[in-house]
Scaffold this active site. Structure first.
Site, PDB file in Angstrom:
ATOM      1  N   HIS A  21       0.754  -1.599  -0.088  1.00  0.00           N
ATOM      2  CA  HIS A  21       0.514   0.115   0.027  1.00  0.00           C
ATOM      3  C   HIS A  21       0.592   1.232   0.127  1.00  0.00           C
ATOM      4  O   HIS A  21      -0.077   2.370   0.287  1.00  0.00           O
ATOM      5  CB  HIS A  21      -0.264  -0.134   1.219  1.00  0.00           C
ATOM      6  CG  HIS A  21      -2.449  -1.046   0.824  1.00  0.00           C
ATOM      7  ND1 HIS A  21      -2.414  -2.340   1.114  1.00  0.00           N
ATOM      8  CD2 HIS A  21      -3.176  -0.876   0.341  1.00  0.00           C
ATOM      9  CE1 HIS A  21      -3.409  -3.049   0.432  1.00  0.00           C
ATOM     10  NE2 HIS A  21      -3.748  -1.813   0.405  1.00  0.00           N
TER      11      HIS A  21
ATOM     12  N   SER B 143      -7.758  -0.065  -1.485  1.00  0.00           N
ATOM     13  CA  SER B 143      -7.107  -1.077  -0.276  1.00  0.00           C
ATOM     14  C   SER B 143      -7.293  -1.778  -0.131  1.00  0.00           C
ATOM     15  O   SER B 143      -8.708  -2.177   0.100  1.00  0.00           O
ATOM     16  CB  SER B 143      -6.499   0.355   1.071  1.00  0.00           C
ATOM     17  OG  SER B 143      -7.603  -0.080   1.600  1.00  0.00           O
ATOM     18  N   ASP B 144      -6.963  -3.658   0.880  1.00  0.00           N
ATOM     19  CA  ASP B 144      -7.629  -4.139   1.602  1.00  0.00           C
ATOM     20  C   ASP B 144      -8.089  -3.264   2.772  1.00  0.00           C
ATOM     21  O   ASP B 144      -7.346  -2.693   3.139  1.00  0.00           O
ATOM     22  CB  ASP B 144      -6.541  -5.243   1.351  1.00  0.00           C
ATOM     23  CG  ASP B 144      -7.655  -6.343   1.212  1.00  0.00           C
ATOM     24  OD1 ASP B 144      -8.879  -6.240   2.055  1.00  0.00           O
ATOM     25  OD2 ASP B 144      -6.572  -7.554   1.630  1.00  0.00           O
ATOM     26  N   TRP B 145      -9.034  -4.199   3.101  1.00  0.00           N
ATOM     27  CA  TRP B 145      -9.266  -4.211   4.800  1.00  0.00           C
ATOM     28  C   TRP B 145      -7.887  -3.043   5.425  1.00  0.00           C
ATOM     29  O   TRP B 145      -7.009  -4.417   6.165  1.00  0.00           O
ATOM     30  CB  TRP B 145     -10.243  -5.479   4.875  1.00  0.00           C
ATOM     31  CG  TRP B 145     -10.536  -5.580   6.243  1.00  0.00           C
ATOM     32  CD1 TRP B 145     -10.415  -5.314   7.792  1.00  0.00           C
ATOM     33  CD2 TRP B 145     -11.598  -4.905   7.141  1.00  0.00           C
ATOM     34  NE1 TRP B 145     -11.417  -4.966   8.650  1.00  0.00           N
ATOM     35  CE2 TRP B 145     -12.375  -5.077   8.224  1.00  0.00           C
ATOM     36  CE3 TRP B 145     -13.537  -5.572   5.887  1.00  0.00           C
ATOM     37  CZ2 TRP B 145     -13.653  -4.695   8.754  1.00  0.00           C
ATOM     38  CZ3 TRP B 145     -14.646  -4.834   5.908  1.00  0.00           C
ATOM     39  CH2 TRP B 145     -15.079  -5.012   7.191  1.00  0.00           C
TER      40      TRP B 145
ATOM     41  N   ALA C   1      -5.914  -1.640   5.155  1.00  0.00           N
ATOM     42  CA  ALA C   1      -4.241  -1.897   4.914  1.00  0.00           C
ATOM     43  C   ALA C   1      -3.386  -0.330   4.914  1.00  0.00           C
ATOM     44  O   ALA C   1      -2.279  -0.336   4.940  1.00  0.00           O
ATOM     45  CB  ALA C   1      -4.142  -2.383   3.564  1.00  0.00           C
TER      46      ALA C   1
END
Ligand code: BGC
Length: 752
Positions: free
Chosen positions: A273, A295-297, A299
């Site tokens: 990220h 983004s991922d959760w 992250a």
């Protein structure tokens, strides 16, 4: 221009902005003719009237907390929508719920910008199809595309605009629980499947009411986590990154994927990220991706734990600069970006760029034309769990099954046996067939293995069931003996072993991938009865089965097959369908062999029995238990007459290879003909073989078919020492067969 004129002009602009930002007429967005005639201009003019806070709101995604104790969050969220502070949600679904929120966004926020509703529609919405790893074993791109299409039709009927799929992470380590979500270990097959799924989700036109924005995830190399431990560090060479992990993402981009999700991991010291090099230089500049990156959760927040950001503001700054457009649930963009812009640490241009991408995605779906097109109660009632989708689920499930062993020809079983002992708690489990990430899958829709088998046998056949073990695979008190007694009394036994669904998926890495609990002891005990015994495996990853495979003559790998699991298993067990699946991931003999994959390097000392000082183990063979591409059928196929139309080809030319495949048995069936290549000598070491093509063919008994493959220079290319794509003259080996280890060979030469 005179000073006075300049002042007047600035005042005019300010007043217009104040006017528009205060009294923007409701509905104006939706009737703007620019939408059709010049979408870019439409989005730019929309951006020009948005406040910085509204733009940042578009970059903020929140989760709908279904499990919250009370409803108080609703008031807070609704106010945030009105204030333009939320651009998208994940987790909320259903026409009623999503429409309610959409109405607030469209009718009560200042500009009326619609929301995006996202969900992890990984292998089905309500009609749950086989887990992705299982589907991949069909090597059937058309059917894979169809299941993604069906999932899109169902999910969009429930108000969903965006799926966080396909998961295209290559995985060479079966300890990693998320191996279940992808296509296995091969970048070529993984790329084809990635493209098929993107096409399935996104359909022909994104602005149709039944298409979802797809999302290739997790960018990138998440499958390479050390030790197979989820979220762990990844430390790989650029070569491995570009040759193994990146190709499926590139294929997804070429297939027009609308969005990409970042990965939790770091690569060689740089968390994804915060990885501008990969997220912007490679993804956008080199590959030309112009979609949206989410983004991922949490992250973005996790950049602090990675140790590259001292505080939330630094984390937000790193992520936005690297190229992450939407912040999934960490709330950092929302809280930190306004001040960062004010302080001049983040330019408004950067915010505009990210907000533009979000608005473009909304526009692509046609939401500025009709923000309520995904909220149609009629579609919701008609499209979910349709008879057609259930039929597709059964078809896909049968094609996903891999016959690993049938050395005593026990399979297929006769439907009119007097008695069958069905052993194993997983046979009645209606949760596990749904697998990891099962959308809104409902256990009531699942046909268990017991049900499937009872439904298939003759009315006179007695099917008796004994669970024998609990949900962790440990013996239910005294039941192993009962199971053994039952097997003794019956004509045949079907034993279902493996992993319940929660043993694979996110945060479900296992250090020991043998059969869980006491299951190995159980099967050892049962085979001693010398009855025809079929071992059915239900699991979300390869298992290390060395001992079990030695002692059992008949093994069927069925994975977690979705709502039609029981019917599909019965179809194969009783011969209504001749198994055709082939493994897309290697099965190790034992944990210590991991990672083991087919497209490895030769090394300077390739394994050799007769030479001690070669690359192998002293306690087990170096070869896997079941290799990539492997899978049996009730019939047998032979491969002959492998021919290249010429012995050499010049760079920029192509070469035709053909092989004769014959069905030698009494069953008609489908064979997956696989083409592998090896560059024998190159300026950098090349894998011992790489999959470069495959074809699914249908053959009647005694039928023979000529299968052809065209070899093009692109298939012979690789990255040289400077990481530039190149094709080098020299000798190439061609391997064709029904598995990576069962092939016939030819050579040809590539000339300058
Ligand atoms: C997973 C993603 C998923 C996201 C939203 C994360 O924990 O890594 O794959 O899309 O949650 O559910």
């Amino acid at each position: 221009m005179s000073k006075m004129l300049k002042i007047c002009k600035s005042w005019f602009i300010c007043l217009s902005i104040i006017f528009l930002t205060t009294f923007y007429p409701y509905g104006k967005l939706y009737s703007d003719p620019l939408q059709e005639s010049n979408p870019d201009h439409f989005i730019d003019s929309l951006l020009s009237i948005m406040t910085i806070e509204e733009k940042i709101g578009q970059l903020n995604m929140f989760h709908w907390p279904w499990s919250a104790q009370d409803d108080s969050f609703k008031t807070v969220y609704e106010k945030m929508i009105r204030d333009g502070k939320i651009g998208s949600f994940l987790g909320i679904y259903g026409v009623k719920n999503t429409k309610e929120l959409q109405k607030i966004a469209v009718e009560e926020s200042r500009l009326g910008i619609p929301l995006l509703f996202a969900f992890d529609v990984i292998h089905g919405w309500r009609t749950i199809f086989p887990v992705p790893l299982a589907e991949a074993c069909s090597w059937d791109l058309e059917t894979i595309e169809k299941t993604a299409r069906a999932a899109a039709v169902e999910a969009t009927s429930s108000g969903i605009h965006w799926t966080f799929a396909p998961m295209v992470d290559i995985a060479r380590d079966p300890r990693w629980g998320r191996i279940v979500e992808g296509s296995g270990e091969d970048p070529f097959l993984g790329s084809m499947i990635a493209a098929a799924r993107v096409k399935g989700f996104q359909g022909d036109k994104l602005d149709d009411e039944n298409t979802l924005l797809a999302c290739a995830k997790h960018f990138t190399a998440y499958g390479g986590v050390e030790g197979g431990r989820d979220y762990n560090t990844v430390d790989i060479s650029d070569r491995t990154l570009f040759e193994v992990y990146l190709p499926p993402f590139h294929a997804a981009v070429k297939a027009g994927v609308a969005t990409i999700m970042g990965a939790f991991n770091e690569i060689a010291g740089v968390p994804m990220h915060a990885n501008e090099q990969l997220l912007t230089s490679v993804l956008r500049n080199q590959w030309g991706f112009n979609g949206l990156v989410v983004s991922d959760w949490t992250a973005i927040k996790e950049l602090q734990s990675h140790g590259v950001a001292a505080d939330p503001a630094a984390a937000g700054m790193l992520a936005l600069r690297a190229g992450v457009d939407i912040d999934m649930v960490s709330g950092i963009y929302l809280t930190e970006l306004p001040a960062l812009v004010k302080a001049g640490k983040i330019s408004e241009d950067l915010i505009n760029q990210a907000a533009r991408r979000v608005l473009k995605a909304k526009h692509a779906l046609g939401l500025f034309n009709d923000p309520f097109k995904y909220h149609n109660i009629q579609r919701e009632q008609n499209n979910i769990l349709s008879a057609e989708n259930l039929q597709l689920a059964r078809d896909m499930a049968r094609k996903s099954i891999v016959l690993l062993k049938n050395s005593a020809n026990i399979l297929p079983l006769k439907k009119n046996l007097k008695s069958i002992a069905l052993i194993g708690g997983l046979a009645t489990d209606q949760v596990s067939p749904l697998g990891a990430w099962a959308g809104i899958g409902d256990t009531h829709d699942v046909i268990s293995i017991l049900e499937g088998i009872r439904g298939a046998v003759s009315p006179k056949t007695k099917v008796s069931f004994q669970a024998a073990y609990d949900s962790n695979g440990f013996e239910n008190y005294g039941e192993f003996q009962k199971a053994s007694d039952l097997v003794k009394k019956c004509d045949a036994a079907i034993v279902v072993l493996g992993e319940p669904a929660q043993m694979s998926g996110e945060a479900a890495s296992r250090a020991d991938i043998g059969l869980p609990g006491d299951q190995t002891r159980l099967i050892r005990m049962l085979v001693k009865n010398n009855k025809p015994l079929v071992l059915i495996l239900m699991n979300g990853r390869p298992l290390a089965l060395d001992e079990v495979a030695e002692e059992t003559s008949t093994i069927l790998e069925t994975w977690h097959l979705g709502v039609q699991m029981g019917n599909a298993v019965a179809d194969v067990v009783f011969g209504d369908y001749n198994p055709s699946g082939k493994l897309t991931v290697t099965f190790p003999r034992t944990n210590g062999q991991i990672p083991v994959y087919y497209n490895h390097k030769n090394t300077g000392r390739p394994p050799d029995f007769s030479d001690h000082y070669t690359s192998k183990y002293i306690d087990i063979p170096w070869t896997p238990l079941y290799p990539f591409g492997y899978g049996l059928s009730y019939t047998t196929y032979s491969y002959n007459d492998l021919k290249c139309d010429r012995r050499s080809m010049i760079i920029n030319d192509s070469l035709l290879i053909s092989v004769q495949v014959t069905n030698n048995g009494p069953w008609e069936g489908e064979e997956i003909v696989q083409l592998y290549l090896q560059d024998e000598v190159a300026s950098v070491t090349r894998p011992v073989k790489e999959l470069k093509g495959f074809k699914r063919i249908h053959l009647k008994p005694a039928e023979s078919q000529k299968v052809e493959f065209l070899i093009t220079p692109d298939m012979l290319s690789f990255y040289d020492q400077r990481m530039m794509k190149t094709v080098e003259p020299g000798k190439f080996k061609v391997f064709i067969g029904g598995s990576s280890e069962n092939t016939i060979e030819q050579t040809f030469e590539l000339m300058q």
